[in-house]
Design a protein around this motif. Sequence first.
Motif: not given
Length: 160
Positions: A96-101, A115-117
């Motif tokens: 979940r941390k690697l994915i982000g909010s 980074d990507l969305a």
Amino acid sequence: IYDMRKDIEERVEETYIMVKPDGVQRGLVGEIISRFEKKGFKLKGLKLFQCSKELAEEHYKDLKAKSFFPKLIDYITSGPVVSMAWEGVGVVASARKLIGSTDPLQAEPGTIRGDLAVQTGRNIVHGSDSPENGQREIALWFKEGELCEWTPVLAPWLRE
Ligand code: IDP
Ligand code: MG
């Protein structure tokens, strides 16, 4: 002395990670898999998969009452997804941390969404929010025989 907290901290978990249809269309599958691979978690299952409306609704059943639910189901069924099962100590919260909010504009730089969305409705990746949901979602998205039990040779270099 038996340290129960240590036992809980070191419990091996499984999480369901999914590259959503926008991530697949944008050619971000390799980039997203890489983040979990490089971190040091163990991949147990992986497939490109076109999901049905029924499966998408079951996966997101907790959000059924939300106004965006019909759009969410259209989004998730709009093309193939990449389904993954990952294993590791603390993998659910770490993923979940690697994915982000949920909202990519709020997600920290360095995270996948950060980074990507740019929008919640196109946030490219899913990750289970609890070990229980990890088990539930892996059982929902994978059939028997689709998961591999294996020992990565690097295991002793990732955890003492
Ligand atoms: P999560 O994916 O970060 O766990 P949830 O709140 O569980 O976020 O929502 C599941 C998914 O539903 C989100 O990843 C996003 O694709 C979609 N979603 C959540 N809130 C909204 C919204 O306000 N508008 C549109 N889509 C949303
Ligand atoms: Mg969620």
